[in-house]
Design an enzyme around this catalytic site. Structure first.
Site, PDB file in Angstrom:
ATOM      1  N   ASP A 397       0.818  -1.223   0.000  1.00 32.84           N
ATOM      2  CA  ASP A 397       0.000   0.000   0.000  1.00 32.84           C
ATOM      3  C   ASP A 397       0.848   1.269   0.000  1.00 32.84           C
ATOM      4  OD1 ASP A 397      -2.202  -1.603   0.143  1.00 32.84           O
ATOM      5  OD2 ASP A 397      -2.480  -1.386   2.311  1.00 32.84           O
TER       6      ASP A 397
HETATM    7  P1  NAP Z   1       0.924  -4.039   3.115  1.00 33.47           P
HETATM    8  O1  NAP Z   1       0.270  -3.056   2.222  1.00 33.47           O
HETATM    9  O2  NAP Z   1       0.111  -4.668   4.173  1.00 33.47           O
HETATM   10  O3  NAP Z   1       1.567  -5.177   2.164  1.00 33.47           O
HETATM   11  C1  NAP Z   1       2.344  -6.191   2.681  1.00 33.47           C
HETATM   12  C2  NAP Z   1       2.788  -7.075   1.533  1.00 33.47           C
HETATM   13  O4  NAP Z   1       3.756  -7.967   2.053  1.00 33.47           O
HETATM   14  C3  NAP Z   1       1.678  -7.915   0.952  1.00 33.47           C
HETATM   15  O5  NAP Z   1       1.348  -7.473  -0.335  1.00 33.47           O
HETATM   16  C4  NAP Z   1       2.226  -9.356   0.936  1.00 33.47           C
HETATM   17  O6  NAP Z   1       2.117  -9.876  -0.373  1.00 33.47           O
HETATM   18  C5  NAP Z   1       3.688  -9.168   1.330  1.00 33.47           C
HETATM   19  N1  NAP Z   1       4.167 -10.219   2.227  1.00 33.47           N
HETATM   20  C6  NAP Z   1       3.522 -10.791   3.263  1.00 33.47           C
HETATM   21  N2  NAP Z   1       4.279 -11.728   3.836  1.00 33.47           N
HETATM   22  C7  NAP Z   1       5.441 -11.743   3.154  1.00 33.47           C
HETATM   23  C8  NAP Z   1       6.633 -12.496   3.276  1.00 33.47           C
HETATM   24  N3  NAP Z   1       6.795 -13.458   4.203  1.00 33.47           N
HETATM   25  N4  NAP Z   1       7.651 -12.246   2.405  1.00 33.47           N
HETATM   26  C9  NAP Z   1       7.507 -11.306   1.445  1.00 33.47           C
HETATM   27  N5  NAP Z   1       6.395 -10.560   1.279  1.00 33.47           N
HETATM   28  C10 NAP Z   1       5.376 -10.789   2.129  1.00 33.47           C
HETATM   29  O7  NAP Z   1       2.195  -3.425   3.825  1.00 33.47           O
HETATM   30  P2  NAP Z   1       2.750  -1.929   3.838  1.00 33.47           P
HETATM   31  O8  NAP Z   1       3.072  -1.482   2.462  1.00 33.47           O
HETATM   32  O9  NAP Z   1       3.793  -1.919   4.893  1.00 33.47           O
HETATM   33  O10 NAP Z   1       1.524  -1.038   4.286  1.00 33.47           O
HETATM   34  C11 NAP Z   1       1.021  -1.075   5.605  1.00 33.47           C
HETATM   35  C12 NAP Z   1      -0.476  -1.113   5.568  1.00 33.47           C
HETATM   36  O11 NAP Z   1      -0.971  -1.454   6.864  1.00 33.47           O
HETATM   37  C13 NAP Z   1      -1.059   0.227   5.202  1.00 33.47           C
HETATM   38  O12 NAP Z   1      -2.241   0.052   4.471  1.00 33.47           O
HETATM   39  C14 NAP Z   1      -1.357   0.830   6.583  1.00 33.47           C
HETATM   40  O13 NAP Z   1      -2.339   1.825   6.571  1.00 33.47           O
HETATM   41  C15 NAP Z   1      -1.833  -0.401   7.326  1.00 33.47           C
HETATM   42  N6  NAP Z   1      -1.715  -0.311   8.780  1.00 33.47           N
HETATM   43  C16 NAP Z   1      -0.637   0.302   9.317  1.00 33.47           C
HETATM   44  C17 NAP Z   1      -0.543   0.431  10.693  1.00 33.47           C
HETATM   45  C18 NAP Z   1       0.628   1.203  11.278  1.00 33.47           C
HETATM   46  O14 NAP Z   1       0.474   1.807  12.337  1.00 33.47           O
HETATM   47  N7  NAP Z   1       1.775   1.180  10.629  1.00 33.47           N
HETATM   48  C19 NAP Z   1      -1.525  -0.120  11.543  1.00 33.47           C
HETATM   49  C20 NAP Z   1      -2.599  -0.795  10.949  1.00 33.47           C
HETATM   50  C21 NAP Z   1      -2.679  -0.880   9.558  1.00 33.47           C
HETATM   51  P3  NAP Z   1       2.127 -11.476  -0.593  1.00 33.47           P
HETATM   52  O15 NAP Z   1       1.018 -12.022   0.232  1.00 33.47           O
HETATM   53  O16 NAP Z   1       1.929 -11.666  -2.060  1.00 33.47           O
HETATM   54  O17 NAP Z   1       3.465 -11.954  -0.116  1.00 33.47           O
END
Ligand code: NAP
Length: 470
Positions: A397
């Site tokens: 994201d």
């Molecule tokens: P993300 O959008 O959640 O994407 C994570 C990606 O990691 C997934 O597409 C997944 O694809 C891949 N993944 C998962 N396990 C993996 C592994 N073992 N090895 C390699 N890849 C792996 O992560 P982000 O870009 O860090 O964004 C964070 C999101 O979480 C945002 O939408 C944010 O708003 C939300 N959020 C953040 C917080 C905070 O405080 N930081 C709290 C709650 C929510 P595959 O499944 O294809 O591997």
């Protein structure tokens, strides 16, 4: 005795403040948590030993509560995996709000008991005007934070995925809020337990209702907001109980949480009102995201390692997947190897990458990445156009260019890392999984992007092996 008690509370409060100060840097954060913990043990002990704060008959209940709560927290705190930390924070945060709400309930029901049905006598007569107002406001905030945090926990844990519970959820929420405010005002002079019960029940429902629509990428704002609310509620109930340690601890948590909420809201480009009562996590134009053009191209580890070995600058963008894979140590090993090959390496961190504020910073610090290699979104974004490779590891994201370019995208308006602007983008992920928001990522289909499939730790390990052979 009273002086001893007050002095202990004062000492506990000083420990909270100094602890929080030290938490502002990863270098001293561990010590800060320890100090604040010692302050909390001291405040709990003093409260336990001070008979003026409870009837002697309550000792059994207190021991049971401390044993169950303390035992559960100790056990959970030691065993929780890093990726589940946000759920635990949401849960503990909810307990704080619930405790503040429960204190208010005891005070309000106790006051109604004392009115003894005498006409014209209500809560504010028994508690005094200021205490009644503070108790009611604290009851509202603490109870809302309790049920809201529990929903946040269930959502983060993947147990609850709904975005509405009733039709026209946001309008229902606003009406419910109006009813709760009306009941809160009625509570002030009431002598009816029914009004108190109804008030608490509806606030619980309101907490569930306002958190249910939170989806997409907006959860971090909601979590930090509940954190701030819990602190505030504890501070307010501290005033009701005339407990200095609670007032100070609550105010410190409340203000730190408010600052964090502002930072998170700014990072997500949302207002707090929009977070709770807006069209949360839904496409701003009300429709589906546009169809993505192009196709995904795969790259193998060997080719990726060659590309990076001959790069002049590599920017590593870690995300939630790196945390899942526990790949941070390997990632730093890779960065060190690249630097030995005269490649400049920087880390670009999005404020909401991962699942909790500062998630990536904590992991990279744990792996020994020096702070001067870690850059915030605003600092690193101008560097992407001149970077040879943006290596995206488990981030999704936070690098989605649609957040900037596609008005119909649910992520539109959220500032993102400009990895898409690098000369080459290598994305490490296991397969076709979407990110937290569930939105498809246009970056993966770009001409300059290549997908390197596999578990983060395994893939980075392979990259290291190939680099060593070059
Ligand atoms: P993300 O959008 O959640 O994407 C994570 C990606 O990691 C997934 O597409 C997944 O694809 C891949 N993944 C998962 N396990 C993996 C592994 N073992 N090895 C390699 N890849 C792996 O992560 P982000 O870009 O860090 O964004 C964070 C999101 O979480 C945002 O939408 C944010 O708003 C939300 N959020 C953040 C917080 C905070 O405080 N930081 C709290 C709650 C929510 P595959 O499944 O294809 O591997």
């Amino acid at each position: 005795m009273v002086i001893m008690i007050q002095a202990s509370y004062f000492l506990a409060a000083v420990l909270f403040i100094l602890g929080l100060k030290q938490m502002s840097s990863p270098v001293t954060a561990r010590r800060g948590i320890l100090w604040a913990g010692v302050g909390m043990v001291l405040a709990t002990l003093v409260t336990f030993l001070d008979p003026s704060l409870h009837g002697v008959s309550n000792y059994v209940l207190m021991v049971i509560a401390i044993a169950v709560g303390g035992g559960y927290a100790w056990q959970k705190g030691k065993s929780v995996p890093m990726v589940d930390m946000p759920q635990m924070i949401a849960l503990f945060n909810g307990m704080g709000g619930g405790a503040a709400g429960a204190i208010a309930a005891v005070e309000l029901f106790g006051a109604i008991d004392q009115t003894q049905g005498i006409p014209g006598i209500g809560v504010s007569t028994i508690l005094s005007t200021d205490v009644a107002i503070v108790a009611i406001v604290g009851a509202f905030i603490g109870t809302l934070s309790f049920s809201g945090s529990l929903v946040a926990w269930a959502k983060l844990d993947g147990r609850f995925k709904r975005t509405s519970l009733v039709p026209q959820q946001h309008w229902v929420n606003l009406i419910l809020l109006a009813v709760v405010v009306y009941l809160g005002v009625r509570l002030f002079d009431t002598d009816s337990t029914l009004v108190v019960l109804l008030f608490f029940a509806l606030v619980l429902v309101l907490g569930v209702f306002v958190t249910t629509p939170v989806g997409g990428a907006d959860m971090p704002v909601a979590i930090s907001l509940f954190n701030a609310l819990t602190g505030l509620a504890v501070g307010l109930e501290g005033y009701v109980l005339d407990n200095a340690a609670m007032i100070i601890a609550g105010t410190v948590v409340g203000s730190a949480g408010t600052l964090l909420t502002q930072l998170m809201a700014k990072a997500m480009n949302r207002s707090v009102w929009n977070v709770l009562f807006g069209g949360f996590g839904q496409a701003s134009a009300g429709g589906e995201a546009s169809e993505i053009e192009g196709s995904m191209k795969e790259i193998q580890s060997q080719d990726a390692s060659i590309m990076m070995a001959y790069a002049s600058q590599v920017i590593i963008v870690p995300g939630y997947g790196m945390a899942v894979a526990q790949a941070q140590h390997k990632v730093w090993e890779l960065a060190e190897l690249l630097e030995e090959n005269n490649v400049s390496v920087k880390f670009g961190i999005h404020p909401v990458a991962g699942r909790m504020p500062g998630h990536m910073n904590v992991l990279l610090a744990e792996a020994g990445v020096p702070y001067d290699k870690i850059f915030d979104m605003d600092e690193i974004n101008p560097d992407f156009p001149s970077a040879t490779v943006a290596l995206v590891i488990g981030a999704n994201d936070v690098v989605n260019p649609d957040a900037r370019n596609d008005k119909s995208s649910p992520l539109y308006g959220m500032p993102v890392l400009d990895a898409a602007k690098a000369e080459n983008v290598i994305v490490v992920k296991r397969g076709a999984g979407t990110g937290f928001s569930g939105v498809e990522n246009a970056l993966f289909y770009q001409e300059n992007t290549q997908m390197l499939y596999g578990d983060g730790q395994k893939v980075v390990g392979d990259l290291i092996q190939y680099l060593k052979k070059l």
